[in-house]
Enzyme design. Sequence first.
Site, PDB file in Angstrom:
ATOM      1  N   ASP A   1       8.441 -31.156 -20.457  1.00  0.00           N
ATOM      2  CA  ASP A   1       9.754 -30.668 -20.876  1.00  0.00           C
ATOM      3  C   ASP A   1       9.917 -29.214 -20.438  1.00  0.00           C
ATOM      4  O   ASP A   1       9.355 -28.308 -21.045  1.00  0.00           O
ATOM      5  CB  ASP A   1       9.847 -30.820 -22.397  1.00  0.00           C
ATOM      6  CG  ASP A   1      11.130 -30.229 -22.940  1.00  0.00           C
ATOM      7  OD1 ASP A   1      11.998 -29.864 -22.128  1.00  0.00           O
ATOM      8  OD2 ASP A   1      11.246 -30.140 -24.169  1.00  0.00           O
TER       9      ASP A   1
ATOM     10  N   GLU B   1      -6.323  -5.403  -6.133  1.00  0.00           N
ATOM     11  CA  GLU B   1      -7.407  -4.712  -6.846  1.00  0.00           C
ATOM     12  C   GLU B   1      -7.003  -4.549  -8.306  1.00  0.00           C
ATOM     13  O   GLU B   1      -6.590  -3.471  -8.729  1.00  0.00           O
ATOM     14  CB  GLU B   1      -7.633  -3.321  -6.239  1.00  0.00           C
ATOM     15  CG  GLU B   1      -8.069  -3.329  -4.799  1.00  0.00           C
ATOM     16  CD  GLU B   1      -8.229  -1.912  -4.221  1.00  0.00           C
ATOM     17  OE1 GLU B   1      -7.847  -0.928  -4.900  1.00  0.00           O
ATOM     18  OE2 GLU B   1      -8.731  -1.802  -3.110  1.00  0.00           O
TER      19      GLU B   1
ATOM     20  N   GLU C   1      -7.057  -3.844 -12.156  1.00  0.00           N
ATOM     21  CA  GLU C   1      -7.854  -3.069 -13.110  1.00  0.00           C
ATOM     22  C   GLU C   1      -7.523  -3.547 -14.522  1.00  0.00           C
ATOM     23  O   GLU C   1      -6.443  -4.086 -14.760  1.00  0.00           O
ATOM     24  CB  GLU C   1      -7.521  -1.577 -12.982  1.00  0.00           C
ATOM     25  CG  GLU C   1      -7.875  -1.014 -11.618  1.00  0.00           C
ATOM     26  CD  GLU C   1      -7.378   0.406 -11.396  1.00  0.00           C
ATOM     27  OE1 GLU C   1      -8.039   1.141 -10.650  1.00  0.00           O
ATOM     28  OE2 GLU C   1      -6.327   0.775 -11.933  1.00  0.00           O
TER      29      GLU C   1
ATOM     30  N   GLU D   1     -14.043   1.918 -13.854  1.00  0.00           N
ATOM     31  CA  GLU D   1     -12.965   2.784 -13.378  1.00  0.00           C
ATOM     32  C   GLU D   1     -13.025   4.138 -14.088  1.00  0.00           C
ATOM     33  O   GLU D   1     -13.938   4.403 -14.872  1.00  0.00           O
ATOM     34  CB  GLU D   1     -11.601   2.094 -13.581  1.00  0.00           C
ATOM     35  CG  GLU D   1     -11.012   1.531 -12.290  1.00  0.00           C
ATOM     36  CD  GLU D   1     -10.800   2.588 -11.211  1.00  0.00           C
ATOM     37  OE1 GLU D   1     -10.758   3.788 -11.508  1.00  0.00           O
ATOM     38  OE2 GLU D   1     -10.667   2.191 -10.036  1.00  0.00           O
TER      39      GLU D   1
ATOM     40  N   GLU E   1     -12.702  -2.350 -12.679  1.00  0.00           N
ATOM     41  CA  GLU E   1     -12.014  -2.960 -11.535  1.00  0.00           C
ATOM     42  C   GLU E   1     -12.959  -3.969 -10.911  1.00  0.00           C
ATOM     43  O   GLU E   1     -14.143  -3.685 -10.724  1.00  0.00           O
ATOM     44  CB  GLU E   1     -11.643  -1.880 -10.515  1.00  0.00           C
ATOM     45  CG  GLU E   1     -11.009  -2.447  -9.256  1.00  0.00           C
ATOM     46  CD  GLU E   1     -10.523  -1.358  -8.293  1.00  0.00           C
ATOM     47  OE1 GLU E   1      -9.967  -0.346  -8.752  1.00  0.00           O
ATOM     48  OE2 GLU E   1     -10.726  -1.546  -7.082  1.00  0.00           O
TER      49      GLU E   1
ATOM     50  N   HIS F   1      -3.433  -2.301  -7.099  1.00  0.00           N
ATOM     51  CA  HIS F   1      -3.148  -1.960  -5.699  1.00  0.00           C
ATOM     52  C   HIS F   1      -3.266  -3.231  -4.874  1.00  0.00           C
ATOM     53  O   HIS F   1      -4.158  -4.044  -5.111  1.00  0.00           O
ATOM     54  CB  HIS F   1      -4.169  -0.948  -5.177  1.00  0.00           C
ATOM     55  CG  HIS F   1      -4.240   0.299  -6.001  1.00  0.00           C
ATOM     56  ND1 HIS F   1      -5.242   1.215  -5.888  1.00  0.00           N
ATOM     57  CD2 HIS F   1      -3.400   0.762  -6.953  1.00  0.00           C
ATOM     58  CE1 HIS F   1      -5.037   2.199  -6.741  1.00  0.00           C
ATOM     59  NE2 HIS F   1      -3.929   1.953  -7.400  1.00  0.00           N
TER      60      HIS F   1
ATOM     61  N   ARG G   1      -4.041   9.801  -1.794  1.00  0.00           N
ATOM     62  CA  ARG G   1      -3.804   8.705  -2.711  1.00  0.00           C
ATOM     63  C   ARG G   1      -2.673   8.969  -3.693  1.00  0.00           C
ATOM     64  O   ARG G   1      -2.552   8.293  -4.701  1.00  0.00           O
ATOM     65  CB  ARG G   1      -5.106   8.394  -3.464  1.00  0.00           C
ATOM     66  CG  ARG G   1      -6.166   7.801  -2.561  1.00  0.00           C
ATOM     67  CD  ARG G   1      -7.538   7.811  -3.190  1.00  0.00           C
ATOM     68  NE  ARG G   1      -8.519   7.233  -2.272  1.00  0.00           N
ATOM     69  CZ  ARG G   1      -8.931   5.977  -2.302  1.00  0.00           C
ATOM     70  NH1 ARG G   1      -8.479   5.159  -3.217  1.00  0.00           N
ATOM     71  NH2 ARG G   1      -9.817   5.538  -1.425  1.00  0.00           N
TER      72      ARG G   1
ATOM     73  N   GLU H   1      -1.829  -0.434   2.072  1.00  0.00           N
ATOM     74  CA  GLU H   1      -2.100  -0.660   0.645  1.00  0.00           C
ATOM     75  C   GLU H   1      -0.917  -0.160  -0.175  1.00  0.00           C
ATOM     76  O   GLU H   1      -0.584   1.024  -0.129  1.00  0.00           O
ATOM     77  CB  GLU H   1      -3.369   0.111   0.237  1.00  0.00           C
ATOM     78  CG  GLU H   1      -3.715  -0.003  -1.233  1.00  0.00           C
ATOM     79  CD  GLU H   1      -4.767   1.017  -1.693  1.00  0.00           C
ATOM     80  OE1 GLU H   1      -4.835   2.132  -1.144  1.00  0.00           O
ATOM     81  OE2 GLU H   1      -5.522   0.683  -2.617  1.00  0.00           O
TER      82      GLU H   1
ATOM     83  N   ARG I   1       0.422   0.809  -3.688  1.00  0.00           N
ATOM     84  CA  ARG I   1      -0.314   1.243  -4.874  1.00  0.00           C
ATOM     85  C   ARG I   1       0.479   1.130  -6.174  1.00  0.00           C
ATOM     86  O   ARG I   1      -0.017   1.454  -7.240  1.00  0.00           O
ATOM     87  CB  ARG I   1      -0.784   2.685  -4.678  1.00  0.00           C
ATOM     88  CG  ARG I   1      -1.751   2.819  -3.512  1.00  0.00           C
ATOM     89  CD  ARG I   1      -2.067   4.268  -3.187  1.00  0.00           C
ATOM     90  NE  ARG I   1      -2.605   4.997  -4.326  1.00  0.00           N
ATOM     91  CZ  ARG I   1      -3.867   4.965  -4.741  1.00  0.00           C
ATOM     92  NH1 ARG I   1      -4.742   4.236  -4.083  1.00  0.00           N
ATOM     93  NH2 ARG I   1      -4.259   5.651  -5.795  1.00  0.00           N
TER      94      ARG I   1
HETATM   95  N1  GLU Z   1      -5.946   3.471 -12.133  1.00  0.00           N
HETATM   96  C1  GLU Z   1      -5.172   4.008 -11.067  1.00  0.00           C
HETATM   97  C2  GLU Z   1      -3.769   3.410 -11.086  1.00  0.00           C
HETATM   98  O1  GLU Z   1      -3.200   3.340 -12.094  1.00  0.00           O
HETATM   99  C3  GLU Z   1      -5.796   3.769  -9.728  1.00  0.00           C
HETATM  100  C4  GLU Z   1      -7.177   4.336  -9.558  1.00  0.00           C
HETATM  101  C5  GLU Z   1      -7.734   3.984  -8.188  1.00  0.00           C
HETATM  102  O2  GLU Z   1      -8.321   2.910  -8.072  1.00  0.00           O
HETATM  103  O3  GLU Z   1      -7.534   4.740  -7.250  1.00  0.00           O
HETATM  104  O4  GLU Z   1      -3.201   3.020 -10.122  1.00  0.00           O
HETATM  105 MG    MG Z   2      -9.083   1.318  -8.868  1.00  0.00          MG
END
Ligand code: GLU
Ligand code: MG
Length: 456
Positions: free
Chosen positions: A62, A143, A145, A199, A206, A255, A327, A345, A347
Site C-alpha cells: 500500500d 565519504e 561521517e 574524525e 568516517e 563529501h 578545503r 569532490e 563537499r
Molecule cells: N566534517 C567536515 C564537514 O562537515 C569535513 C571534514 C573533512 O573530512 O575534511 O564537511
Molecule cells: Mg571527513
Amino acid sequence: MSTDEDLFTDPPTTADGVIEAVAEAPIDAVRLQFTDILGTVKNVTIPPDQIKKAFEEGIYFDGSSIEGFVRIQESDMRLEPDPSTFAVLPWRKSDDGTHAVRLICDVIDTTTGKPFEGDPRYVLKRVLDRAREMGYEFNAGPEPEFFAFATDEGTATLEPHDTGGYFDLGPKDLATDLRRDVIFNLEEMGFDVEASHHEVAEGQHEIDFKYDDGLTTADNVATFRAVVRATAAEHGLHATFMPKPVAGINGSGMHTHLSLFTSEGDPAFYDGDDEFDLSETGKQFLAGVLEHAPAITAVANPTVNSYKRLVPGYEAPVYVAWSDVNRSALVRKPAARTPAASRIELRSPDPTANPYLALAAILRAGLDGIERDLEAPAPVRENIYEFDEDKREAYGIDTLPGSLGEALDALEADDVVLDALGDHVAEKFLEAKRQEFAEYRTSVSEWEHDRYLETF
Ligand code: GLU
Ligand code: MG
C-alpha cells in the site's frame, strides 16, 4: 549454493540464482527494501517460500502509507526486487546459523505497469540514462561521517562515546571496536571499504567505501546508514547522521567524489595537458555543479539542521567556488595519481540526503554544464573563510543558502534540478520540506529562552 560461506563470498546476482540460494541456504527471512522520498529505508519482509513469487509477480503493498508516494485512492504499488543487490544482513544471524537477507527493489505503479515516478531509485536511473545518451557513465564515491553517542537506558544521549580526535588510535579511540565491526558487516555485504578513521570531533567517525556507478553508490549509502546504526545499537551506542548534533564542533558531511567515463571506459575528466589535469568536459561539469549549487543544496542538505553545519570555521563549505589546493571551497579538485582517478569532490552534501535524489540532482547539474558548454570560473586558492564580503564580491563568489527555506526557494527557481527530480518527486519533496521548515520557524528554541527570557 548451500553453504553459509558461499552466500558471502559469491552471492547470487540473477533472479534464478537468488531463488536457488534462498531455497537452499539457511535463510529465514527476505527483506525487500526501498526508500521513500525523504530517504528513509522501508522494508517489507517475506518468508523464503515467497521469493519465486516476488520475482515472477512482484510483491504488492500500500503506497499511501509511504511518505511522498501516493494518495489513498491510487495506492497499489508493486515491488520488483533487483537480484544484483542480494546481500546477507550479517547482524541478523540467528544462533542456529540462519540469516536474513535483503534485496533492493524498484517500485512499479500498478495502474500503468511502469516504474513509479515517485521512486527515488527511478529518479536516479532516469538521469543516469540521460548521461548514457550523452555517452557517459557516472561514478560517485561518498565519504559519510557520523557520530557515535552513548545511550542511557536505550535512549540516545549527546555524550560522545570517546574523546579521540582526527586519526587518533586507541586507547583514546574507544570506538575502534565499533568501526571494526561496522567494517566487518559492510564487507560481508560486499562493500569494498577503503579507509576508516576517527574524525575531528569527539565521537565522530568516517568510513569510506570504494566509488562505484551512481546507482550502486546510492544503494550503498542507504545500506551503509542502516549497517552503521544497527552495529552501533549492538554496541549499546547510538550512531547519528544528523549533520550538526553538537554546536561549536565539526558537523558530519558526506563529501562526494564525482567522475564521468565515456562509454568506451575512458576517464572523461582527465587531460594531462591541463594545469589541473582537468578536461574541458570536467570543467563544464564542474561549472554546471557550481551554477546549480543553491538548488542542489536543498536536495543534498535537506534538513533544518543541515544549515547549522554549512557555516564558516568547521571544514564545511559555505561559498560557491572551487579549488585545487584548499578545503574551504565547495568543490575540490583532488590530485589524481592516475587518469582513471581523475574526479572532482563536492563537499556540501550531508548524510541526511536521500542519496538517489542527491546524486540525480548533482549529475543533472553537471550534465547541464556539458550541454550548455558552461565555463568554469578560475579556482580560488586562498582561504575563502577569511575573505570579507567585498573580496568575495570582487572574486564573484556566491554563498550557499543559509537555511532550508532559502534552499527550497533556490530549488523552486531551478528548472534543471526540478526536472531531474521529476514533477511527482519535486512537488512532494517541496511540500514535505516546506512543512518541516514552517514547523521549525514557529518553534521556540532553548537558545531563545537563554537569550531573551530574562533579558526582556
Ligand atoms: N566534517 C567536515 C564537514 O562537515 C569535513 C571534514 C573533512 O573530512 O575534511 O564537511
Ligand atoms: Mg571527513
